[in-house]
Scaffold this active site. Structure first.
Site, PDB file in Angstrom:
ATOM      1  N   ARG A 275      32.267  13.352  -1.001  1.00 18.04           N
ATOM      2  CA  ARG A 275      32.316  12.230   0.308  1.00 18.04           C
ATOM      3  C   ARG A 275      31.178  12.432   1.789  1.00 18.04           C
ATOM      4  O   ARG A 275      31.555  13.487   1.864  1.00 18.04           O
ATOM      5  CB  ARG A 275      34.194  12.458   0.591  1.00 18.04           C
ATOM      6  CG  ARG A 275      34.632  11.450   0.783  1.00 18.04           C
ATOM      7  CD  ARG A 275      35.672  12.257   1.982  1.00 18.04           C
ATOM      8  NE  ARG A 275      35.954  12.616   2.964  1.00 18.04           N
ATOM      9  CZ  ARG A 275      36.140  13.883   3.638  1.00 18.04           C
ATOM     10  NH1 ARG A 275      37.037  14.367   3.162  1.00 18.04           N
ATOM     11  NH2 ARG A 275      35.878  14.534   4.349  1.00 18.04           N
ATOM     12  N   HIS A 279      36.343  11.470   5.373  1.00 17.82           N
ATOM     13  CA  HIS A 279      37.623  11.015   4.684  1.00 17.82           C
ATOM     14  C   HIS A 279      38.435   9.958   4.911  1.00 17.82           C
ATOM     15  O   HIS A 279      38.839   9.132   3.819  1.00 17.82           O
ATOM     16  CB  HIS A 279      39.545  11.788   4.603  1.00 17.82           C
ATOM     17  CG  HIS A 279      40.580  11.511   3.957  1.00 17.82           C
ATOM     18  ND1 HIS A 279      40.336  11.471   3.146  1.00 17.82           N
ATOM     19  CD2 HIS A 279      41.413  11.423   4.574  1.00 17.82           C
ATOM     20  CE1 HIS A 279      41.760  10.949   2.198  1.00 17.82           C
ATOM     21  NE2 HIS A 279      42.136  10.558   3.381  1.00 17.82           N
ATOM     22  N   TYR A 288      35.833  20.970   9.444  1.00 17.11           N
ATOM     23  CA  TYR A 288      36.407  22.490   8.595  1.00 17.11           C
ATOM     24  C   TYR A 288      35.538  21.743   7.488  1.00 17.11           C
ATOM     25  O   TYR A 288      35.380  22.737   6.526  1.00 17.11           O
ATOM     26  CB  TYR A 288      37.884  21.424   7.453  1.00 17.11           C
ATOM     27  CG  TYR A 288      37.516  19.236   7.360  1.00 17.11           C
ATOM     28  CD1 TYR A 288      37.098  19.886   5.793  1.00 17.11           C
ATOM     29  CD2 TYR A 288      38.278  19.161   8.363  1.00 17.11           C
ATOM     30  CE1 TYR A 288      36.926  18.384   5.838  1.00 17.11           C
ATOM     31  CE2 TYR A 288      38.360  17.467   8.206  1.00 17.11           C
ATOM     32  CZ  TYR A 288      37.498  17.324   6.786  1.00 17.11           C
ATOM     33  OH  TYR A 288      36.968  16.027   5.986  1.00 17.11           O
TER      34      TYR A 288
HETATM   35  C1  LIG Z   1      51.997  12.249  -2.342  1.00 17.99           C
HETATM   36  C2  LIG Z   1      51.069  12.175  -1.310  1.00 17.99           C
HETATM   37  N1  LIG Z   1      50.497  13.412  -0.451  1.00 17.99           N
HETATM   38  C3  LIG Z   1      50.421  12.936   0.832  1.00 17.99           C
HETATM   39  C4  LIG Z   1      49.122  11.887   1.515  1.00 17.99           C
HETATM   40  C5  LIG Z   1      47.954  12.191   1.929  1.00 17.99           C
HETATM   41  N2  LIG Z   1      46.867  11.702   2.077  1.00 17.99           N
HETATM   42  C6  LIG Z   1      46.160  10.695   1.809  1.00 17.99           C
HETATM   43  S1  LIG Z   1      44.934  10.586   0.981  1.00 17.99           S
HETATM   44  C7  LIG Z   1      45.282  13.285   0.577  1.00 17.99           C
HETATM   45  C8  LIG Z   1      43.666  13.449   0.170  1.00 17.99           C
HETATM   46  C9  LIG Z   1      43.014  13.131  -0.831  1.00 17.99           C
HETATM   47  O1  LIG Z   1      42.469  13.912  -1.617  1.00 17.99           O
HETATM   48  P1  LIG Z   1      41.431  13.172  -2.902  1.00 17.99           P
HETATM   49  O2  LIG Z   1      42.866  13.324  -4.460  1.00 17.99           O
HETATM   50  O3  LIG Z   1      41.020  14.047  -3.169  1.00 17.99           O
HETATM   51  O4  LIG Z   1      41.089  12.104  -2.864  1.00 17.99           O
HETATM   52  P2  LIG Z   1      40.089  11.152  -2.145  1.00 17.99           P
HETATM   53  O5  LIG Z   1      40.827  10.906  -0.855  1.00 17.99           O
HETATM   54  O6  LIG Z   1      38.531  12.699  -1.250  1.00 17.99           O
HETATM   55  O7  LIG Z   1      39.058  10.215  -2.234  1.00 17.99           O
HETATM   56  C10 LIG Z   1      46.225  12.761   1.008  1.00 17.99           C
HETATM   57  C11 LIG Z   1      47.093  14.625   1.416  1.00 17.99           C
HETATM   58  C12 LIG Z   1      49.296  10.660   0.348  1.00 17.99           C
HETATM   59  N3  LIG Z   1      48.644  10.093   0.559  1.00 17.99           N
HETATM   60  N4  LIG Z   1      50.299  11.424  -0.692  1.00 17.99           N
END
Ligand SMILES: Cc1ncc(C[n+]2csc(CCOP(=O)(O)OP(=O)(O)O)c2C)c(N)n1
Ligand SMILES: Cc1ncc(C[n+]2csc(CCOP(=O)(O)OP(=O)(O)O)c2C)c(N)n1
Ligand SMILES: [Mg+2]
Ligand SMILES: [Mg+2]
Lengths: 383, 335, 383, 335
Positions: A275, A279, A288
């Site tokens: 990434r 985010h 971080y």
């Molecule tokens: C059940 C749930 N918990 C928390 C969140 C908040 N949240 C949104 S994106 C994210 C991180 C996701 O990381 P990843 O699965 O690696 O996908 P990326 O965003 O890196 O593409 C979080 C914790 C959410 N959307 N859904």
């Protein structure tokens, strides 16, 4: 417990020996006994097409980021750095396949002929997605992490019941591809999807974009072994592919989708990528992660390597690259125009589609609100 | 779907509530090939309450699916199948085991249609045997209906007799919205007549189960039988109770309750669920707003105490019964 | 999809090449380079002790089943056939270890010195468990499938924070063992427990009793590969042991608990066994499984094989076996007496312990109920 | 724990609600080594709202734990740590993401103490930034508090100002019962004074935020500010609104509302959550029962419509605001 960021920094740089790669960061083609044959049929034109895809989706993404900065979008979730993982896998799907994205699959949407403007409504706040997924077999963005992997598995079980698996009819046999992130791999739903998919041998490809981070958490916080190995625990194949290599991603996904369509069941593909940005536009990665890590990944840029390959092999000249830049600018203009022209929804619209069939209370509240809202008309703007 | 079912032989049959649901499921599966049944032990075993008895034998393993032991997976995959054009009927084995699926129900099932601007429909029915009184261990006697009625996007209904069981399950399956279908497990074996040829009343309409003039008692599911018994007992003391079988909790048929309360001036609600934020709270608030001037007493609520469902040897005291209903009726008259 | 019961019947008979076994169904000792050393220290007396455990827990279990038939228990969940899996693993725990059972671990409770009568309250309906888990470090029975695996992992993380792992002090270092079934392996919670335990390297042993059935569903409905291999997907060791072999189960669990206490993290142990009876006294297995399967498993009985071994080796004589039978009868009598003497709770008790701190509504309802209940006193029995 | 905190320097500081919670967490962690903070991104990032900012740096990774991305795992492991003697404070990133943990909260956290006959305690706090008004995408603006208030075994509170934020989080952590702590995310940056030396009012007591005589408005969390603004506006029109900040939803401090309504004769409840079975329903039912004869009008409820939380461009119309509160006040007077 050791400091995760440090431990993370190193191991996140290289995908290890099992990484499938067909195009090096320098743009050299590599031979792979299993996967090279799957890209042999690609013509120079096909490769130029993929280059075009990569450049255009990056440009559209950049424009959306700019629109957010200018207040035209509430938030934007950039795919910067993950273009090859998305184009390579998206281009491997067939029309009859069905795609379940997260909230970041703008590149995959492009390969399904979804107008990038369509994706902006959610982030502009004029709707919750609002497109018809059956038009392009591209499902609505799902924000609750991991949920869509179960929907994908169920959809694949539906395909089985329709007898659209393993018939050998290339236009009939269908598969599902479910996108999710490295962080999502920790969710119960994703693992239950692995259970259902393996037990029912469902035609679904689980495509995990391991971009190394779940907001501020390095993927060591989600697993202590490479993610593609998760599949071993459920009895189906897992492959780690260089997600910044559009050719390798195309090859690995093609193989996985073919297996699914042929009735050979699920596959987990881990696209090892990064990434490059925050985010989301609300995030501040400086809190971080170390800039050096980002710098190292810049050297693995998915577009640069394909451009180098095309140029070196004479498959594309400067005119072509210029032409693509021009197209990219046009697309960006289209995205901007489409965003700015997106009307605010009429208040009454919020009452629509909560139910398909009559629901008295909603009608009652809708009627009440209409007259309540009208009562302010005289007083001008504030309502 | 009701049209199709009316093709069934025009007969009146004796049935239990459980068998009424079985008959309704069978009719729906015969009428519509896209209807699927899925859940834990719904196949060979026919479900722990035998409600799906015989269906896998007759419709095959592809339409009656024994799933892995994972409720979130059951509802999540059902959503996927619905997106592919199927109409899954999911069985949750007991009320207390619906919670692992709560996220899929509340964040996906209830909201996906809205998210899609109406382009997606999820005709899914979730069958939940609910309520206590069967002497079971923890998690097998709960009444979670309010958790779902508070969730826009869902419909919530509950049947109280064999005829409703037969018709309402078919109507729920025919609905293009997701429907939570609560089955009064302790009444599964109560008998009654089912006329498979009549045109049933609409799914989302309450029914005056017994006419009365002095006080209205509104109940649903297992408490309807209890309320009718209370009305019978009260009649002997010269008190005329009108009993309403709500049948539908979301949407709530307020009009039927309102009409009754405007007549009686008194309302008592009855359910097993915890009183605090139970259905009785919404009914009290809404009816009081509509009938403010015709009410002789505040709405009184009979329901579960504010404790987890207790050990079964406490059930007799914990569960609302005839006496608790009559006590509330008396208190209502005391105003 | 193929008929599961047929496919199931065969594969469920033998644990495959990876099955760890030290005592054959015929009572022959087998040598295993890795695990034999872990039982060498067991004296003839120890083995007689295990035999005693097996016989007594089976007898207590049979008595409970009888009590249910006679209406003294609302339901009973028999451990018949799983005695060795429970005694072997339970005997491997140390006092400071903590056990999280399902609802079927009556044998493990025995090894933690929990009076079998204590377990009856839940099934008689006089309480929801009601014992103090800190007394024997034996947690309350958990009925929601899989939930306790997360509690176990969290407890293990607490042990880490207390510095009670890897100190080398045998009385200090502690581990947690979480029991669950083959069906539970499909639950999201169980897989999330694997994620947390592996990421934090928590001192927890996941002990899965694969008794081949989850009520009416054969374990092919939960996984298409042997369950012990699930651990591979999460990066920690998994072992399949003959759960009807008390020695092998003791050895494998001892090794896993030692690893945990030494700070080497989690292990998944799959005890390959069989549910000889109905799922519970409410279940009717004739609807879904063939008697022949049960017959074949009778030949693998955990008690018979240990008895044969003890007798053949002269480590136990008829007097001993008779003595154990006598003890078993005494225990059964104790269980029956304890059950019958278990008083019905006073109605007021149901209002206790919903909260530890003042909660006005509960007090109000409690007071109301007291006077309401009293108002019936005159009218005699029905209230 | 409040005793210990009172050792803190006797000062009055300016703070936002967010920082008030941070200060309270810090005070609790300093006072009690068993207090842990866990959740997604609570470490280096300090949480997406920075409420745990700096805590990991000062208390280490063992006490401020970045967990895997799994809410059920967060609550489930917190329960295990509590069984080992710890006092975990779990952060759920946004209201809409609490549902994967719903099963652990409702079937385990809420019931384990009861199951154990009082031998087990689970002093766990679950922090939930809730409510809308921040222009977010789906699942980031919800108000799920009623789902928990309907669950015996849980306590549910919500703060509306920096001082309560500072004290209530410490009181919640000090409680031996599990506490759901709802934080008004859109008010996180509102400023106010925090006196770290006073003895705070009890956690489970409502507060009269503004005295009035004509009508009572009961609100909590983000709607308190809205209600106070409405009261101010009404005052200009000569209407005297008494505003009650409920602070505690379970247990509900009915006495304080009752006293007010016996004075004003009118009650309007305000919350963002869907009106149907929202807190307003319980308040209306209970207060009407207690104040039947002193009420001039039925309790009127201002709340969310019966639809999923809409796209953010609808927020201004969807969310209860000053005008909606005044409209209800007017309608109350119309009775
Ligand atoms: C059940 C749930 N918990 C928390 C969140 C908040 N949240 C949104 S994106 C994210 C991180 C996701 O990381 P990843 O699965 O690696 O996908 P990326 O965003 O890196 O593409 C979080 C914790 C959410 N959307 N859904
Ligand atoms: C979440 C949940 N869903 C369903 C049930 C009902 N149920 C009780 S035991 C059981 C089967 C469990 O099988 P397994 O995990 O193999 O354990 P076993 O009973 O065979 O020891 C089921 C489905 C439950 N208790 N919890
Ligand atoms: Mg990621
Ligand atoms: Mg089993």
């Amino acid at each position: 417990m050791t400091d995760t960021a440090v431990g993370a920094g190193r191991s996140r740089l290289d995908g290890g020996p099992d990484l499938v790669q067909l195009l090096t960061p320098e743009g050299e083609r590599l031979e792979h006994p299993e996967y090279s044959p799957l890209v042999e049929h690609l013509t120079a034109q096909d490769l130029r097409g993929m280059y075009r895809d990569l450049v255009l989706v990056r440009r559209a993404d950049a424009e959306a980021t700019a629109l957010q900065r200018q207040g035209e979008l509430g938030i934007w979730v950039s795919l910067l750095g993950q273009e090859a993982a998305q184009i390579g896998s998206g281009r491997a799907t067939r029309q009859q396949d069905y795609v379940f994205p997260t909230y970041r699959e703008h590149g995959v949407a492009w390969t399904r002929d979804v107008d990038p403007v369509t994706l902006l409504g959610l982030y502009r706040g004029v709707n919750q997605g609002g497109w018809d997924p059956t038009k392009n077999n591209f499902h609505l963005y799902t924000i609750v992490i991991g949920s869509q992997t179960l929907h994908a598995t169920g959809y694949a079980m539906g395909i089985q019941r329709d007898g659209a698996v393993g018939t050998g009819d290339a236009d009939r046999d269908a598969a599902v591809i479910a996108y999710f992130g490295d962080g999502a791999s920790a969710q119960g739903d994703v693992n239950e999807a692995f259970v259902f998919a393996s037990v029912f041998n469902a035609p679904v490809v689980f495509f995990c974009q391991n971009n190394q981070w779940a907001i501020s958490e390095p993927n060591e916080r989600q697993t202590r072994i490479p993610l593609y190995q998760r599949a071993r625990g459920f009895g189906f194949p897992g492959v780690r592919v260089d997600g910044n290599d559009v050719l390798a991603t195309y090859a690995v996904t093609t193989q996985a989708l073919d297996r699914a369509r042929n009735g050979e069941g699920p596959t987990l593909v881990e696209a090892f990528t990064y990434r490059m940005g925050a985010h989301t536009t609300s995030d501040d990665p400086t809190r971080y992660r170390i800039e050096a890590e980002v710098e190292e990944w810049k050297l693995k840029d998915p577009i640069a390597r394909l451009k180098a390959y095309l140029a070196r092999g004479g498959d594309a000249d400067q005119d072509f690259f210029d032409q693509i830049e021009k197209e990219a600018d046009e697309l960006a203009a289209h995205v901007r125009k489409g965003c700015l022209e997106m009307p605010n929804p009429h208040p009454d619209e919020m009452f629509q589609h909560a139910y398909r069939e009559p629901y008295p209370l909603v009608d009652e509240e809708r009627a009440w609100f209409a007259q309540y809202h009208a009562s302010f008309e005289g007083e001008g703007a504030e309502k | 779907m009701t049209e199709t079912s009316s093709e069934a032989p025009t007969t009146v049959v004796q049935s239990t509530i459980a068998k009424g649901i079985t008959m309704g499921l069978r009719a729906a599966m015969e009428a519509e090939p896209k209807v699927l049944v899925m859940g834990e032990d719904v196949g060979k075993l026919g479900g722990v309450f035998r409600v799906t008895d015989g269906l896998q034998k007759d419709f095959g393993e592809d339409r009656v699916i024994d799933t892995p032991l994972a409720e979130s997976g059951i509802i999540g995959t059902a959503i996927g199948m619905a997106l592919r054009g199927y109409r899954p009927v999911c069985e949750i084995q007991f009320d207390g085991f619906i919670f692992p699926a709560y996220d899929q129900i509340v964040t996906q099932l209830a909201k996906m249609g809205y998210r899609s601007g109406g382009s997606v429909k999820l005709p899914i029915v979730i069958r939940v045997p609910f309520g206590g009184g069967i002497g079971a261990v923890e998690h097998h006697s709960e009444s979670p209906e309010a958790y779902f009625a508070h969730t826009p996007g869902l419909r919530v209904v509950s049947c109280s007799n064999p005829a409703d069981a037969y018709w309402m399950i078919q109507q729920a399956i025919a609905s293009d919205d997701p429907v939570m279908f609560f089955e009064p497990k302790r009444r599964y074996w109560e008998k009654g007549q089912v006329d498979t040829s009549v045109t049933p009343m609409p799914l989302h309409q309450a029914r005056v189960a017994r006419e009365g003039t002095d006080v209205t008692v509104a109940a649903y599911g297992p408490m309807v039988t209890t309320s009718l018994a209370a009305a019978q007992a009260a009649a002997d003391d010269g008190i005329s109770i009108e009993v309403i079988d709500l049948r539908t909790l979301s949407p709530l048929d307020v009009d039927t309750i309102e009409a009754s309360v405007n007549k009686t001036g008194r309302l008592v609600t009855v359910h097993e669920a915890t009183t605090f934020l139970g259905m009785g709270a919404e009914i009290a608030a809404r009816v009081t707003e509509r009938c403010f001037y015709s009410m002789e007493a505040p709405v009184l609520r009979v329901g579960g105490f504010h404790i987890p469902y207790p050990a079964s040897r406490h059930e007799e005291e914990y569960l609302p019964d005839l006496d608790r209903v009559l006590d509330a009726v008396d208190r209502s008259f005391a105003f």
